[in-house]
Design a protein around this motif. Structure first.
Motif, PDB file in Angstrom:
ATOM      1  N   HIS A   1      75.808  -3.190 -64.985  1.00 50.13           N
ATOM      2  CA  HIS A   1      75.729  -4.459 -65.711  1.00 50.13           C
ATOM      3  C   HIS A   1      77.081  -4.748 -66.362  1.00 50.13           C
TER       4      HIS A   1
ATOM      5  N   SER B   1      77.469  -5.183 -69.505  1.00 50.67           N
ATOM      6  CA  SER B   1      77.422  -4.780 -70.924  1.00 50.67           C
ATOM      7  C   SER B   1      78.532  -3.802 -71.349  1.00 50.67           C
TER       8      SER B   1
ATOM      9  N   ARG C   1      73.690  -2.410 -58.047  1.00 51.55           N
ATOM     10  CA  ARG C   1      72.451  -1.631 -58.241  1.00 51.55           C
ATOM     11  C   ARG C   1      71.780  -1.373 -56.906  1.00 51.55           C
TER      12      ARG C   1
ATOM     13  N   ASP D   1      69.180  -2.104 -55.147  1.00 53.36           N
ATOM     14  CA  ASP D   1      68.118  -3.117 -55.193  1.00 53.36           C
ATOM     15  C   ASP D   1      68.229  -3.981 -53.957  1.00 53.36           C
TER      16      ASP D   1
ATOM     17  N   SER E   1      69.779  -8.228 -55.156  1.00 53.05           N
ATOM     18  CA  SER E   1      70.833  -7.873 -54.212  1.00 53.05           C
ATOM     19  C   SER E   1      71.590  -6.650 -54.750  1.00 53.05           C
TER      20      SER E   1
ATOM     21  N   PHE F   1      75.695  -8.068 -57.279  1.00 52.82           N
ATOM     22  CA  PHE F   1      75.462  -9.424 -57.768  1.00 52.82           C
ATOM     23  C   PHE F   1      76.383  -9.681 -58.963  1.00 52.82           C
TER      24      PHE F   1
ATOM     25  N   GLN G   1      77.088 -11.024 -62.991  1.00 52.15           N
ATOM     26  CA  GLN G   1      76.517 -11.295 -64.317  1.00 52.15           C
ATOM     27  C   GLN G   1      77.592 -11.926 -65.203  1.00 52.15           C
TER      28      GLN G   1
ATOM     29  N   GLU H   1      62.965 -14.823 -64.095  1.00 51.77           N
ATOM     30  CA  GLU H   1      63.758 -14.224 -65.164  1.00 51.77           C
ATOM     31  C   GLU H   1      65.244 -14.422 -64.864  1.00 51.77           C
ATOM     32  N   ILE H   2      65.972 -14.940 -65.848  1.00 45.90           N
ATOM     33  CA  ILE H   2      67.398 -15.151 -65.570  1.00 45.90           C
ATOM     34  C   ILE H   2      68.341 -14.395 -66.507  1.00 45.90           C
ATOM     35  N   LEU H   3      67.820 -13.955 -67.636  1.00 48.29           N
ATOM     36  CA  LEU H   3      68.745 -13.227 -68.524  1.00 48.29           C
ATOM     37  C   LEU H   3      68.022 -12.307 -69.482  1.00 48.29           C
TER      38      LEU H   3
ATOM     39  N   GLY I   1      72.953 -11.085 -71.215  1.00 56.53           N
ATOM     40  CA  GLY I   1      73.477 -10.845 -69.870  1.00 56.53           C
ATOM     41  C   GLY I   1      72.736 -11.728 -68.885  1.00 56.53           C
TER      42      GLY I   1
HETATM   43  C1  FA5 Z   1      70.837  -6.229 -68.059  1.00 55.97           C
HETATM   44  O1  FA5 Z   1      71.593  -5.977 -67.108  1.00 55.97           O
HETATM   45  C2  FA5 Z   1      71.349  -6.204 -69.457  1.00 55.97           C
HETATM   46  N1  FA5 Z   1      72.667  -5.650 -69.496  1.00 55.97           N
HETATM   47  C3  FA5 Z   1      71.335  -7.624 -70.011  1.00 55.97           C
HETATM   48  C4  FA5 Z   1      71.569  -7.697 -71.462  1.00 55.97           C
HETATM   49  C5  FA5 Z   1      72.829  -7.899 -71.955  1.00 55.97           C
HETATM   50  C6  FA5 Z   1      70.513  -7.564 -72.370  1.00 55.97           C
HETATM   51  C7  FA5 Z   1      73.065  -7.962 -73.296  1.00 55.97           C
HETATM   52  C8  FA5 Z   1      70.716  -7.605 -73.713  1.00 55.97           C
HETATM   53  C9  FA5 Z   1      71.993  -7.822 -74.185  1.00 55.97           C
HETATM   54  P1  FA5 Z   1      68.781  -6.829 -66.568  1.00 55.97           P
HETATM   55  O2  FA5 Z   1      68.742  -5.539 -65.822  1.00 55.97           O
HETATM   56  O3  FA5 Z   1      67.505  -7.460 -66.893  1.00 55.97           O
HETATM   57  O4  FA5 Z   1      69.619  -6.671 -67.936  1.00 55.97           O
HETATM   58  O5  FA5 Z   1      69.666  -7.871 -65.752  1.00 55.97           O
HETATM   59  C10 FA5 Z   1      70.075  -9.119 -66.298  1.00 55.97           C
HETATM   60  C11 FA5 Z   1      69.884 -10.237 -65.292  1.00 55.97           C
HETATM   61  O6  FA5 Z   1      70.561  -9.946 -64.064  1.00 55.97           O
HETATM   62  C12 FA5 Z   1      68.461 -10.432 -64.885  1.00 55.97           C
HETATM   63  O7  FA5 Z   1      67.810 -11.271 -65.790  1.00 55.97           O
HETATM   64  C13 FA5 Z   1      68.567 -11.059 -63.524  1.00 55.97           C
HETATM   65  O8  FA5 Z   1      68.798 -12.440 -63.665  1.00 55.97           O
HETATM   66  C14 FA5 Z   1      69.831 -10.467 -62.981  1.00 55.97           C
HETATM   67  N2  FA5 Z   1      69.561  -9.384 -62.008  1.00 55.97           N
HETATM   68  C15 FA5 Z   1      69.137  -8.125 -62.259  1.00 55.97           C
HETATM   69  N3  FA5 Z   1      69.082  -7.402 -61.129  1.00 55.97           N
HETATM   70  C16 FA5 Z   1      69.493  -8.204 -60.124  1.00 55.97           C
HETATM   71  C17 FA5 Z   1      69.694  -8.059 -58.717  1.00 55.97           C
HETATM   72  N4  FA5 Z   1      69.499  -6.893 -58.106  1.00 55.97           N
HETATM   73  N5  FA5 Z   1      70.119  -9.118 -58.001  1.00 55.97           N
HETATM   74  C18 FA5 Z   1      70.385 -10.292 -58.613  1.00 55.97           C
HETATM   75  N6  FA5 Z   1      70.235 -10.513 -59.928  1.00 55.97           N
HETATM   76  C19 FA5 Z   1      69.790  -9.483 -60.690  1.00 55.97           C
END
Ligand code: FA5
Length: 335
Positions: free
Chosen positions: A164, A166, A190, A192, A198, A201, A203, A274-276, A302
């Motif tokens: 991520h 972060s 990741r 995934d 994907s 991807f 962020q 879910e987007i963030l 994120g």
């Molecule tokens: C995180 O990665 C946290 N670092 C986000 C965060 C940042 C939370 C700061 C709090 C404070 P998560 O694993 O849910 O969270 O991923 C964030 C977003 O990335 C998801 O909401 C989704 O929109 C996108 N995402 C996650 N995995 C994938 C993927 N494999 N392919 C495409 N988009 C993805």
């Protein structure tokens, strides 16, 4: 001599010929030079008289030769231009103009929105220290939260492909002191793969730190952002969630009513995508970077760029963004 050579210079047709005339007159063994050499044997009176005369002729020839040289050079250039004339009426070779990739477009579009709100841009490496990707974000080794993100490990001990954006929070807070308002766009990785996941991807991370920052500020900023992207009528849902580096934490979903296209599957099922992820920076994260959590508070979020591009352009499967099929890509001409 004067008349003879004046005529010669006049009649010269090429630069080479002119060079020859020049050396017969003014060269080391040239005619004028030999006159000058003869001055030695004369009386001072004669020297004065002849010297003056010879110099006058010398100057005259130099001027004439220079003039001729310019004339010949201009002529040569003219000839050259005539020969290489381009036919501007010929049709140009046809090449298909490209289109911006929707992911690139969305990444820049979103970054610009935050920049317009006063956030500045930070960057971090894709091969990241495990310590920044996990430990300092309050995800210690053997903590079950490490399994939340399927990590690609690399051969070098202590490094991972960042899961991520972060860790850029950590890098920023180690480097700069609050108040902070930054966004960090970039690639993440990741294990995934399905229609909405994907292995690589994009962020955008957001981090805001100052005195007396509250969850209300977080909601306000995200609401302005989402309404800018999707319009005022967009259904937005804040859903309580868990991230080790924020407390409290939430995830934000967008309603599928934006996706009305025929065969559009993005929002089928629950009706939300879910987007963030977001939340208030956990005090343990502040402690890890040497910021006093009694003095400062902050929020972080994120965003998944591909998810936002999918919603904005009604793209039903994330893999379309990675296939490089020109029939798909060229639909985004003129973005
Ligand atoms: C995180 O990665 C946290 N670092 C986000 C965060 C940042 C939370 C700061 C709090 C404070 P998560 O694993 O849910 O969270 O991923 C964030 C977003 O990335 C998801 O909401 C989704 O929109 C996108 N995402 C996650 N995995 C994938 C993927 N494999 N392919 C495409 N988009 C993805």
């Amino acid at each position: 001599l004067e008349e003879e050579y004046k005529q010669k210079i006049k009649e010269v047709l090429s630069l080479e010929e002119l060079q020859k005339v020049k050396s017969t007159l003014l060269g080391k063994k040239g005619k004028i030079t030999s006159f000058l050499k003869q001055l030695k044997s004369l009386t001072p009176e004669q020297k004065k008289e002849f010297g003056k005369a010879i110099n006058e002729v010398k100057n005259l020839f130099e001027d004439l030769i220079k003039e001729k040289e310019t004339e010949l050079k201009e002529k040569a250039l003219e000839e050259k231009l005539k020969k290489s004339q381009i036919d501007i009426t010929l049709p140009a070779e046809w090449t298909e103009a490209g289109a911006p990739h929707p992911t690139t477009y969305t990444l820049k579009y979103i970054t610009d929105i935050f920049v317009s709100m006063g956030f500045s841009i930070e960057e971090g490496p894709e091969v990241e220290l495990e310590e920044y990707n996990f430990d300092m974000l309050n995800i210690p080794k053997d903590h079950p939260a490490r399994d939340m993100q399927d990590t690609f490990f690399i051969n070098k001990e202590g490094y991972v492909l960042r899961t991520h954006t972060s860790p850029v929070q950590i890098r920023t807070m180690l480097k700069k002191k609050p108040p902070l308002a930054v966004v960090a766009p970039g690639k993440v990785y990741r294990k995934d793969l399905d229609p909405t996941h994907s292995p690589m991807f994009h962020q955008i991370e957001g981090l805001f730190v100052d005195k007396n920052v509250s969850f209300r500020d977080l909601k306000g900023i995200l609401k302005i952002f989402l309404e800018t992207v999707f319009g005022k009528d967009i259904p937005i849902r804040f859903r309580p969630s868990y991230f080790p580096f924020t407390e409290p934490s939430a995830e934000v979903d967008i309603g599928c009513t934006v996706c009305k296209g025929k065969g559009c599957r993005v929002c089928k099922g629950t009706g939300w995508l879910e987007i963030l992820g977001c939340g208030m920076v956990d005090p343990n994260v502040f402690k890890a970077v040497g910021i006093n959590p009694e003095e400062f508070s902050g929020f972080a979020f994120g965003l998944g760029i591909e998810r936002i591009a999918m919603l904005k352009f009604q793209i039903p499967d994330i893999r379309l963004l990675f296939n490089n099929d020109m029939r798909f890509n060229l639909q985004f001409k003129g973005l």
